[in-house]
Design an enzyme around this catalytic site. Structure first.
Site, PDB file in Angstrom:
ATOM      1  N   LYS A 183     -46.896  20.793   5.161  1.00  0.00           N
ATOM      2  CA  LYS A 183     -47.717  21.664   6.008  1.00  0.00           C
ATOM      3  C   LYS A 183     -47.407  23.133   5.724  1.00  0.00           C
ATOM      4  CE  LYS A 183     -48.272  19.994  10.152  1.00  0.00           C
ATOM      5  NZ  LYS A 183     -47.671  19.585  11.438  1.00  0.00           N
ATOM      6  N   MET A 229     -44.241  13.492  14.340  1.00  0.00           N
ATOM      7  CA  MET A 229     -43.469  14.564  14.952  1.00  0.00           C
ATOM      8  C   MET A 229     -44.331  15.267  15.989  1.00  0.00           C
ATOM      9  SD  MET A 229     -40.882  14.131  13.096  1.00  0.00           S
ATOM     10  CE  MET A 229     -39.886  14.902  11.897  1.00  0.00           C
ATOM     11  N   GLY A 243     -48.712  12.231  13.058  1.00  0.00           N
ATOM     12  CA  GLY A 243     -48.400  11.809  14.416  1.00  0.00           C
ATOM     13  C   GLY A 243     -46.945  11.471  14.659  1.00  0.00           C
ATOM     14  N   ARG A 255     -44.419 -24.087 -19.969  1.00  0.00           N
ATOM     15  CA  ARG A 255     -42.997 -24.368 -19.783  1.00  0.00           C
ATOM     16  C   ARG A 255     -42.800 -25.860 -19.603  1.00  0.00           C
ATOM     17  NH1 ARG A 255     -39.823 -22.016 -14.675  1.00  0.00           N
ATOM     18  NH2 ARG A 255     -40.990 -23.653 -13.613  1.00  0.00           N
ATOM     19  N   CYS A 307     -42.032 -13.054 -16.513  1.00  0.00           N
ATOM     20  CA  CYS A 307     -42.906 -13.930 -15.757  1.00  0.00           C
ATOM     21  C   CYS A 307     -42.421 -14.140 -14.327  1.00  0.00           C
ATOM     22  CB  CYS A 307     -43.051 -15.281 -16.462  1.00  0.00           C
ATOM     23  SG  CYS A 307     -41.490 -16.154 -16.584  1.00  0.00           S
ATOM     24  N   SER A 313     -39.140 -14.991 -22.491  1.00  0.00           N
ATOM     25  CA  SER A 313     -39.850 -14.599 -21.284  1.00  0.00           C
ATOM     26  C   SER A 313     -38.791 -14.488 -20.203  1.00  0.00           C
ATOM     27  CB  SER A 313     -40.884 -15.665 -20.928  1.00  0.00           C
ATOM     28  OG  SER A 313     -41.457 -15.344 -19.688  1.00  0.00           O
ATOM     29  N   GLY A 359     -37.376 -14.785 -16.871  1.00  0.00           N
ATOM     30  CA  GLY A 359     -37.666 -15.453 -15.601  1.00  0.00           C
ATOM     31  C   GLY A 359     -36.855 -14.749 -14.537  1.00  0.00           C
ATOM     32  N   THR A 360     -37.389 -13.640 -14.034  1.00  0.00           N
ATOM     33  CA  THR A 360     -36.556 -12.752 -13.216  1.00  0.00           C
ATOM     34  C   THR A 360     -36.293 -13.283 -11.806  1.00  0.00           C
ATOM     35  OG1 THR A 360     -38.532 -11.467 -12.771  1.00  0.00           O
ATOM     36  CG2 THR A 360     -37.055 -10.636 -14.470  1.00  0.00           C
ATOM     37  N   GLU A 392     -33.196 -16.800 -18.058  1.00  0.00           N
ATOM     38  CA  GLU A 392     -33.048 -16.804 -16.608  1.00  0.00           C
ATOM     39  C   GLU A 392     -31.612 -17.023 -16.168  1.00  0.00           C
ATOM     40  OE1 GLU A 392     -35.307 -20.099 -14.951  1.00  0.00           O
ATOM     41  OE2 GLU A 392     -35.218 -21.119 -16.870  1.00  0.00           O
ATOM     42  N   TYR A 437     -45.471  -7.874 -22.722  1.00  0.00           N
ATOM     43  CA  TYR A 437     -46.420  -8.181 -21.648  1.00  0.00           C
ATOM     44  C   TYR A 437     -45.715  -8.445 -20.331  1.00  0.00           C
ATOM     45  CZ  TYR A 437     -45.176 -13.154 -22.111  1.00  0.00           C
ATOM     46  OH  TYR A 437     -44.493 -14.336 -22.124  1.00  0.00           O
ATOM     47  N   ARG A 467     -44.472  23.598  15.036  1.00  0.00           N
ATOM     48  CA  ARG A 467     -44.984  22.391  14.385  1.00  0.00           C
ATOM     49  C   ARG A 467     -43.991  21.872  13.368  1.00  0.00           C
ATOM     50  NH1 ARG A 467     -50.448  24.561  11.734  1.00  0.00           N
ATOM     51  NH2 ARG A 467     -51.032  22.361  11.906  1.00  0.00           N
ATOM     52  N   ARG A 488     -54.280  18.995   3.697  1.00  0.00           N
ATOM     53  CA  ARG A 488     -53.440  18.095   2.899  1.00  0.00           C
ATOM     54  C   ARG A 488     -54.366  17.131   2.176  1.00  0.00           C
ATOM     55  NH1 ARG A 488     -51.222  15.708   8.391  1.00  0.00           N
ATOM     56  NH2 ARG A 488     -53.154  14.912   9.164  1.00  0.00           N
ATOM     57  N   HIS A 491     -55.720   8.104  16.067  1.00  0.00           N
ATOM     58  CA  HIS A 491     -54.467   7.603  15.502  1.00  0.00           C
ATOM     59  C   HIS A 491     -54.669   6.233  14.842  1.00  0.00           C
ATOM     60  CE1 HIS A 491     -50.577   5.438  15.723  1.00  0.00           C
ATOM     61  NE2 HIS A 491     -50.108   6.596  15.298  1.00  0.00           N
TER      62      HIS A 491
END
Ligand code: ADP
Ligand code: MG
Ligand code: MG
Length: 893
Positions: A37, A118, A116, A640, A849, A782, A784-785, A763, A869, A107, A362, A478
């Site tokens: 602001k 503050m 809204g 797989r 993946c 690949s 495998g997270t 993995e 990828y 302000r 803004r 709001h």
């Protein structure tokens, strides 16, 4: 005020920046110091726009204030005094002067806009003496006392902690006694009496009088703004929007201009384009003879700014008609601002005796649909480049567009109509409080939050609800603003519903709807319907297609999908998937027509018995693969081989066990014995993945055979099949070597001669560390997270839910590791595995993946590590395409 300068030696010398009269000490670049602001107030001054003069106390001061245990830095007092003196000089009035008083607003304003969150205090500087001076000077005593009663209420509420309800009750009582409907109908005498009552209320509540010293008022207000940075609703908002608490807020002190001085005065808010649809059309609301938040608070029904904006059946005159000259000035200013900021602006203004003042601007919050349209239009207008357009759209917000909307032909019973405040459709059970919304959400129930109007206290409930319905409030209320920010459907100002909180019900269209009953909202039309209404698939042409096309031009990461059913594969292809990154075969095992054969295979004690069962499975697996390969014609498909431990497939009851026993021609006890034998203590880490393939190579052989036969068949139809066979849970080079031999042998036997690849999922941390060796046999990795995160952190994904939020709050971790890749944990293993894999096999194909493949921040990480990828669920594909484009623009490979 106690000094804290010693504790924060790096606190800048300059703590206060003045603005006004066409110049400013700060600038638009100083958002970190001045808040959004304050920086834009300075910037608007430099643009030559009419802005009441004032000054900004920096965010650094807020940080120093908290560091010093809520004490102001010593140097602040003198700089604030100087700032006040500059305002006095600019407007020719003096702070606390009984004959010609200066009034200010105080302000808040953080770096990121927190609408809204503050509290703003208006008309500060009024007391029993200055109110008379203001009355005499303006010749308008009614206005002076109106301002005073507003000030007492705001100050008492925000600074002194006397709830505003007390004052509103007194105001309502006064209106009832005088038999008037509107605040504006109260007379000077009424307001004077009200001021006396207000002061009495403060005295009663606190045992001390309302502060008459204007300097005490000012410091109290500055302190309150800083304190509000740590109030629960601000903290909730920051948590939801990942805004760090360390940023602090700035304080803006600004000379008051008055929209409540009569009928040639007004206050209003505007968007330079439609924030719901993105349409290039000036858009907003205003109220004559009103101040500050009156427009948003829903005290009176606001009037439209433009004649065109009146379309929605209203008969209230627009600003364009009531104040054509001021309106024309506003139009000229908004055009100038849009050209300057090169983005849609959300502006606040006040008109004092036909003179226009700008109070805030803004970048406006908007729906996903609007953000697409505005970006595409602004590129066509040559206001921004395609790259800027791509970077401006929040990929996660696209989710709003990818989901079904109400079927226009569905039968529906409309029970009320409000304003189309935030588009989309939502059905759910009616709840009346934020708390109820939250607890229903925790029980996985879809709810619609129904409120007379919402306030910042309701934010957590709005978050939990599918949609929001309010009885009061306009398009800039709001509820409307917050819902659009959240991408939630909202119908606001549905004036004909009568809500009874005590009985937890509302009346509409001659019906009573009770808590728990289902309603449907259409945020694009404002309709409220009884029951659940059918939906239709979204339309992905137009601006959406344009943006996606631009994204595809710039991104370097490919986007694949995780899909095992033909429906998922088709959906993903329509969303632009460039292949399947993960097709899990075990889901295919669970289908009703084959689970018995799978179970026979599992309980088999001999190779012969197992091969007999596998022979039954071969044709069904082949048929599954045929369908998938057909759909993905021309695109790679990563399949797989079997991953979960065998016990997951076992029968659960006597009847099922008997069926398996009969099929296999063995007694039921043999089935029971085998089930006990296969029981896994810790299935995630057990006899699964390629470990099964090593023990029972015939399982993988059958799967490989089925997929090569399918590939051969589909290729014979003239389609292009690009199979990639993925071996799960590998941790050593030898495992992969053995399994690859099984796969290769089946390709040969099946007579599949086209190219295919064999690779592995990384993995396990050990696999990441040994990636150099594993790459000797792997043609692709690949990541495998999901499992890699579990095995690296020792946190199970399901259990994480119970404490991850707590960990975030306590600063143990910054983000949920199952959502966003952590550069120092799982991310580091990926980086290392990628490097080691490439060192062995240059150009090895690298993909991801896990769930992270659809997370924009993680996609940025994948870009930096140089993966080929990402693969994500079908509905995430467009999100990933845009995120990949943004990643390419931010980190060109
Ligand atoms: P928020 O951050 O919630 O938007 P603001 O600080 O913008 O709060 O203040 C809310 C409203 O108060 C403004 O939109 C404006 O109508 C009114 N206001 C603030 N400062 C002034 C001022 N100096 N003169 C007149 N009205 C003001
Ligand atoms: Mg504002
Ligand atoms: Mg796994």
């Amino acid at each position: 005020m106690k000094s804290s300068a010693a504790k924060k030696p790096e606190l800048a010398q300059k703590l206060v920046y003045s603005f006004g009269d066409g110049s400013a000490e700060g600038s638009a670049k100083m958002k970190n110091e001045l808040g959004g602001k304050g920086a834009n107030l300075a910037d608007m001054c430099q643009l030559g726009l009419p802005v009441p003069p004032g000054f900004t106390v920096t965010t650094d001061v807020c940080v120093a204030y908290y560091d010093a245990g809520k004490h102001f830095p010593e140097a602040l007092a003198a700089q604030v005094e100087e700032g006040v003196a500059k305002i006095e000089a600019a407007v020719g009035r003096r702070f606390g002067d009984a004959s010609n008083p200066l009034l200010v607003s105080v302000r808040s304003g953080a770096r990121a806009s927190m609408p809204g969150m503050m509290d703003t205090i208006l008309n500060l500087g009024l007391n029993d003496a200055t109110v008379e001076g203001l009355a005499a000077k303006t010749g308008n005593a009614r206005f002076a006392y109106d301002s005073y009663r507003r000030f007492i209420q705001m100050y008492a509420d925000v600074v002194l902690g006397v709830d505003h309800d007390h004052f509103e009750d007194l105001l309502d009582l006064m209106k009832n006694e005088r038999e008037v409907a509107l605040d504006t109908d109260l007379t000077e005498a009424d307001l004077k009496e009200l001021v006396a009552q207000y002061k009495e209320k403060v005295q009663q509540a606190l045992g001390t009088p309302f502060p008459q010293d204007v300097h005490e008022q000012l410091w109290g207000a500055i302190r309150a703004v800083f304190d509000s940075w740590m109030n629960p609703r601000a903290i909730t908002y920051r948590n939801l929007h990942d805004i760090p608490a360390e940023w602090g807020t700035a304080v803006n002190v600004q000379s008051m201009v008055f929209g409540n001085m009569g009928n040639d005065c007004a206050t209003g808010v505007a968007f330079t384009r439609n924030p719901s649809t993105g349409e290039k059309m000036f858009y907003g609301e205003f109220l004559v003879n009103a101040q500050g938040e009156d427009v948003v608070a829903g005290i009176r029904t606001p009037q439209p700014l433009t004649i065109a904006g009146k379309a929605e059946g209203g008969d209230l005159p627009s600003m364009e008609e009531v104040m054509p000259d001021v309106f024309a000035e506003l139009v000229a200013i908004y055009k100038k601002m849009e050209a300057h900021y090169r983005d849609m602006q959300d502006i606040e203004f006040t008109v004092e005796n036909r003179k226009l003042w700008m109070l805030q601007t803004r970048n406006g919050k908007r729906t996903a649909k609007a953000s697409m349209k505005i970006a595409v239009d602004m590129v066509a207008e040559k206001l921004i480049t395609k790259e800027e357009a791509l970077l401006r759209i929040d990929p996660l917000a696209l989710d709003q567009l990818l989901h079904p909307t109400l079927d226009p032909n569905a039968k529906k019973q409309v029970i009320a109509k409000g304003l189309p405040a935030s588009p989309g459709a939502a059905s759910g059970k009616v709840v009346f409080t934020a708390e109820d919304a939250e607890s229903a959400n925790a029980r996985n129930e879809k709810v619609i939050l129904v409120r007379i109007e919402t306030s910042p206290e309701d934010i957590h409930g709005m978050h939990a609800a599918r949609g929001i319905l309010t009885a009061r409030g306009g398009m800039t209320s709001h509820a409307a603003v917050v819902a659009r920010g959240m991408g939630k459907c909202c119908v606001s100002g549905a004036g004909d519903i009568r809500i009874n909180y005590a009985r937890k019900e509302f009346a509409a269209g001659g019906l009573t709807v009770r808590e728990g009953e289902i309603i449907t909202l259409n945020g694009s039309t404002g309709e409220v319907m009884l029951g659940e209404v059918a939906t239709v698939q979204p339309n992905l042409s137009g601006d959406f297609a344009t943006i996606m096309g631009w994204a595809d031009e710039v991104r370097t990461l490919k986007v694949r999908t995780n899909a095992e059913t033909p429906l998922d594969a088709k959906t993903a292809r329509e969303f632009g998937a460039e292949g399947i990154g993960l097709c899990r075969t075990e889901h295919m095992f669970f289908e009703a027509d084959r689970i018995t054969a799978v179970r026979e295979m599992i309980i088999a004690e001999t190779l012969k018995a197992r091969e007999a069962a596998l022979a039954k499975l071969l044709p069904v697996q082949r048929a599954d693969f045929v369908e998938i390969f057909r759909i993905m014609d021309g695109l790679p498909v990563t399949i797989r081989l079997l991953d979960p431990p065998l016990h997951e497939f076992l029968p659960h009851n006597e009847a099922e066990m008997q069926e398996v026993a009969d099929g296999a021609g063995v007694p039921i006890d043999a089935v029971k014995y085998r089930a006990a034998q296969l029981h896994e203590a810790n299935p995630m880490l057990g006899h699964r993945g390629c470990r099964l393939g090593i023990t029972y190579p015939e399982i993988y052989a059958m799967q490989a055979r089925a997929l090569f036969e399918a590939a051969k068949q589909v290729a014979a139809e003239g389609k292009t099949v690009l199979p990639e066979i993925m071996i799960p849970l590998v941790m050593t080079r030898k495992e992969l070597q053995l399994m690859k031999a099984v796969v290769d042998a089946q390709a040969k036997e099946a007579g599949f001669t086209a190219p295919y690849q064999v690779g592995t999922m990384i993995e396990l941390p050990r696999a990441a560390l040994r990636a150099g060796e594993i790459a000797e046999h792997a043609e692709f990795f690949s990541f495998g997270t999901n499992d890699l995160t579990q095995t690296t952190l020792g946190i199970s994904r399901d259990d994480a839910a119970s404490f991850i939020e707590d960990y975030k709050r306590k600063g143990v971790i910054e983000s949920d590791p199952f959502v966003t890749l952590d550069q120092d944990g799982v991310g580091e293993l990926i980086r290392l595995a990628a490097e080691r894999g490439r060192a062995t096999r240059a150009g090895i194909k690298l993909g991801i993946c896990g769930e992270h493949g659809g997370d924009p921040a993680s996609i940025g990480f994948c870009q930096r590590v140089g993966l080929s990828y990402v693969s994500c669920s079908p509905y995430r594909v467009p999100i990933a395409r845009l995120a990949a484009a943004q990643a390419a623009l931010r980190d060109p490979q």
